[in-house]
Design a protein around this motif. Structure first.
Motif, mmCIF file in Angstrom:
data_model
loop_
_atom_site.group_PDB
_atom_site.id
_atom_site.type_symbol
_atom_site.label_atom_id
_atom_site.label_comp_id
_atom_site.label_asym_id
_atom_site.label_seq_id
_atom_site.Cartn_x
_atom_site.Cartn_y
_atom_site.Cartn_z
ATOM 1 N N PRO A 103 0.801 -1.229 0.000
ATOM 2 C CA PRO A 103 0.000 0.000 0.000
ATOM 3 C C PRO A 103 0.834 1.281 0.000
ATOM 4 C CG PRO A 103 -0.857 -1.580 1.586
ATOM 5 C CD PRO A 103 0.470 -2.104 1.137
ATOM 6 N N GLY A 104 1.998 1.248 0.661
ATOM 7 C CA GLY A 104 2.845 2.444 0.664
ATOM 8 C C GLY A 104 3.341 2.779 -0.742
ATOM 9 N N LEU A 105 3.670 1.747 -1.495
ATOM 10 C CA LEU A 105 4.088 1.945 -2.894
ATOM 11 C C LEU A 105 2.915 2.486 -3.728
ATOM 12 C CD1 LEU A 105 6.206 1.494 -5.175
ATOM 13 C CD2 LEU A 105 5.287 -0.822 -5.393
ATOM 14 N N LEU A 106 1.726 1.963 -3.479
ATOM 15 C CA LEU A 106 0.543 2.455 -4.205
ATOM 16 C C LEU A 106 0.314 3.938 -3.918
ATOM 17 C CD1 LEU A 106 -2.056 -0.461 -3.791
ATOM 18 C CD2 LEU A 106 -0.203 -0.220 -5.435
ATOM 19 N N ARG A 107 0.506 4.322 -2.669
ATOM 20 C CA ARG A 107 0.320 5.740 -2.317
ATOM 21 C C ARG A 107 1.307 6.619 -3.083
ATOM 22 N NH1 ARG A 107 0.134 6.868 3.857
ATOM 23 N NH2 ARG A 107 2.285 6.180 3.745
ATOM 24 N N ARG A 108 2.560 6.186 -3.128
ATOM 25 C CA ARG A 108 3.576 6.974 -3.851
ATOM 26 C C ARG A 108 3.244 7.041 -5.338
ATOM 27 N NH1 ARG A 108 9.130 4.674 -3.613
ATOM 28 N NH2 ARG A 108 9.557 6.544 -4.828
ATOM 29 N N LEU A 109 2.797 5.919 -5.890
ATOM 30 C CA LEU A 109 2.459 5.900 -7.320
ATOM 31 C C LEU A 109 1.232 6.760 -7.618
ATOM 32 C CD1 LEU A 109 3.201 2.154 -8.077
ATOM 33 C CD2 LEU A 109 4.265 4.117 -9.226
ATOM 34 N N SER A 110 0.306 6.804 -6.677
ATOM 35 C CA SER A 110 -0.870 7.649 -6.859
ATOM 36 C C SER A 110 -0.468 9.122 -6.841
ATOM 37 C CB SER A 110 -1.891 7.348 -5.752
ATOM 38 O OG SER A 110 -3.030 8.150 -5.911
ATOM 39 N N GLN A 111 0.377 9.483 -5.898
ATOM 40 C CA GLN A 111 0.852 10.876 -5.830
ATOM 41 C C GLN A 111 1.580 11.270 -7.107
ATOM 42 O OE1 GLN A 111 3.028 10.319 -2.192
ATOM 43 N NE2 GLN A 111 1.496 11.356 -0.920
ATOM 44 N N ALA A 112 2.407 10.364 -7.604
ATOM 45 C CA ALA A 112 3.242 10.702 -8.765
ATOM 46 C C ALA A 112 2.457 10.696 -10.081
ATOM 47 C CB ALA A 112 4.408 9.716 -8.851
ATOM 48 N N SER A 113 1.444 9.840 -10.168
ATOM 49 C CA SER A 113 0.717 9.695 -11.437
ATOM 50 C C SER A 113 -0.526 10.565 -11.515
ATOM 51 C CB SER A 113 0.297 8.232 -11.633
ATOM 52 O OG SER A 113 -0.624 7.854 -10.626
ATOM 53 N N GLY A 114 -1.071 10.954 -10.351
ATOM 54 C CA GLY A 114 -2.344 11.666 -10.342
ATOM 55 C C GLY A 114 -3.541 10.740 -10.490
ATOM 56 N N LEU A 115 -3.286 9.459 -10.634
ATOM 57 C CA LEU A 115 -4.362 8.471 -10.709
ATOM 58 C C LEU A 115 -4.760 8.086 -9.282
ATOM 59 C CD1 LEU A 115 -5.718 6.677 -12.996
ATOM 60 C CD2 LEU A 115 -4.028 4.939 -12.396
ATOM 61 N N GLN A 116 -6.054 8.002 -9.023
ATOM 62 C CA GLN A 116 -6.498 7.508 -7.716
ATOM 63 C C GLN A 116 -6.334 5.996 -7.700
ATOM 64 O OE1 GLN A 116 -9.839 10.777 -6.629
ATOM 65 N NE2 GLN A 116 -10.351 9.442 -8.331
ATOM 66 N N ILE A 117 -5.735 5.471 -6.627
ATOM 67 C CA ILE A 117 -5.483 4.030 -6.524
ATOM 68 C C ILE A 117 -6.101 3.532 -5.220
ATOM 69 C CG2 ILE A 117 -3.694 2.236 -6.404
ATOM 70 C CD1 ILE A 117 -1.865 4.054 -8.037
ATOM 71 N N ILE A 118 -6.681 2.339 -5.276
ATOM 72 C CA ILE A 118 -7.356 1.757 -4.109
ATOM 73 C C ILE A 118 -6.749 0.392 -3.810
ATOM 74 C CG2 ILE A 118 -9.579 0.773 -3.348
ATOM 75 C CD1 ILE A 118 -10.925 3.161 -4.751
ATOM 76 N N THR A 119 -6.476 0.140 -2.530
ATOM 77 C CA THR A 119 -5.958 -1.167 -2.131
ATOM 78 C C THR A 119 -7.034 -1.944 -1.359
ATOM 79 O OG1 THR A 119 -4.048 -2.351 -1.204
ATOM 80 C CG2 THR A 119 -4.867 -0.487 0.060
ATOM 81 N N ASN A 120 -6.683 -3.122 -0.900
ATOM 82 C CA ASN A 120 -7.672 -4.054 -0.359
ATOM 83 C C ASN A 120 -7.244 -4.674 0.959
ATOM 84 O OD1 ASN A 120 -6.429 -6.992 -0.893
ATOM 85 N ND2 ASN A 120 -5.868 -5.668 -2.597
ATOM 86 N N THR A 121 -8.224 -5.254 1.666
ATOM 87 C CA THR A 121 -7.929 -6.110 2.804
ATOM 88 C C THR A 121 -8.512 -7.489 2.515
ATOM 89 O OG1 THR A 121 -7.994 -6.308 5.218
ATOM 90 C CG2 THR A 121 -10.013 -5.534 4.158
ATOM 91 N N GLY A 122 -8.035 -8.514 3.228
ATOM 92 C CA GLY A 122 -8.546 -9.863 3.009
ATOM 93 C C GLY A 122 -7.421 -10.849 2.777
ATOM 94 N N LEU A 123 -7.791 -12.092 2.451
ATOM 95 C CA LEU A 123 -6.818 -13.151 2.162
ATOM 96 C C LEU A 123 -7.298 -13.959 0.967
ATOM 97 C CD1 LEU A 123 -5.936 -14.579 5.703
ATOM 98 C CD2 LEU A 123 -4.404 -13.282 4.193
#
Ligand SMILES: [Zn+2]
Length: 336
Positions: A103-123
């Protein structure tokens, strides 16, 4: 209505109501992205099932140190920018924990790309349980759900990024004991958070089994996404799932599978169920363990090629908005 009031309603039996009918006002709903909660109206055009990073090594051996996150960032970023410029506003990363969720990588990629990104919980229990950590066998569904609810409320350590959807996975039906436990844990998490359950599902039998399990636990099928529904050859089961109120996700869109997906959509349109369908590509991703992440399939095929071919096949612009904006928004909207 605040979340506590909402949960009281759920406990009182309103959990069988679809969220859209519970009566939360617009200002009291949210969608939870890697950069934090937003008004659901801001989600825009959404890819509901893609991947940025996947590591198939298995739950016992997976470690963040198995990849260089700077390299993943550098390789994934141009793909995210490309799909944003093709018209995508939000991308849901469906890589679960123990498969490379970062998720931390997704946050950085969202900031850099301007694309909203969503992560998940579960197994993820599919694939002969290779990605199920040992504790999941020992713990009850309630205990697993408590872990997932905590991720929703407090964020996923160490990034603190909160999930915007539940992602589980089950093999083909009938449901194994561990698969049934994951479904139950997802049901409890849904009841406590409002998060929709996206389940990688082996076949139509497993989809039907999950829908009836959820119903028996008081969860409306509207809280459930049948992921990879295109893999079930019996299209009558797609109709039955949609009729029950579940989301039917056709997420294998690619150049070679485009025509099949057009036909699946025309079938759902004819039956009057486009309002229960989700579209995505299951594309990407950086493959941990392969040189430079291996073959990264771009995310923009759906926008550049597939939606125009849907229009030519007789799906209207309004129906495309239903499929790419309104349906994902309904899935990703949770009460505050
Ligand atoms: Zn996937």
């Amino acid at each position: 209505m605040d979340r506590r009031k909402f949960l009281e309603l759920v406990a009182a039996g309103a959990g069988i109501l679809p969220f859209s009918q519970v009566g939360t006002r617009v200002s009291q709903r949210q969608a939870v992205t890697a950069l934090g909660p937003i008004a659901p109206e801001r989600l825009g055009r959404t890819l509901i099932h893609e991947h940025i990073l996947v590591d198939f090594i298995g739950a016992e051996a997976i470690r963040p140190s198995r990849y260089n996150s700077e390299e993943v960032f550098r390789i994934a970023l141009p793909h995210l920018r490309q799909v944003k410029s093709a018209g995508c506003d939000t991308l849901v990363d469906c890589t679960p924990a123990y498969l490379g969720r970062d998720p931390g990588l997704l946050r950085r990629l969202s900031q850099a790309s301007g694309l909203q990104i969503i992560t998940n919980t579960g197994l993820y229990g599919a694939a002969q349980n290779k990605y199920v950590p040992r504790y999941a066998y020992a713990e009850t569904a309630e205990k697993l759900a408590a872990r997932w609810v905590k991720e929703f409320e407090a964020g996923i350590p160490p990034s603190g990024v909160r999930p915007g959807i539940i992602k589980i996975g089950v093999n083909s039906g009938p449901l194994s004991e561990i698969d049934a436990k994951l479904v139950k844990a997802a049901a409890i998490t849904h009841q406590q958070t409002g998060l929709t359950i996206a389940s990688h599902t082996g076949d139509g039998e497993a989809a039907m089994a999950q829908i009836s399990t959820l119903k028996s636990l008081g969860v409306s099928p509207e809280g459930f996404i049948w992921v990879h529904a295109q893999n079930e050859a019996d299209t009558q089961l797609h109709l039955r799932a949609a009729e029950a109120g579940a989301w039917v996700e056709f997420d294998g869109i690619s150049s070679i599978a485009a025509q099949k997906h057009v036909e699946l959509l025309l079938g759902m349109k004819q039956a009057g169920y486009l309002s229960r369908v989700l579209l995505s590509q299951d594309s990407g991703w950086y493959h941990v363990g392969e040189a430079s992440g291996g073959d990264f399939r771009p995310y923009d095929f759906l926008f550049v090629q597939f939606l125009p071919s849907l229009r030519r096949a007789g799906i209207s612009a309004k129906e495309i908005d239903t499929l790419t904006i309104h349906n994902p928004r309904a899935v990703l909207t949770v009460p505050k």
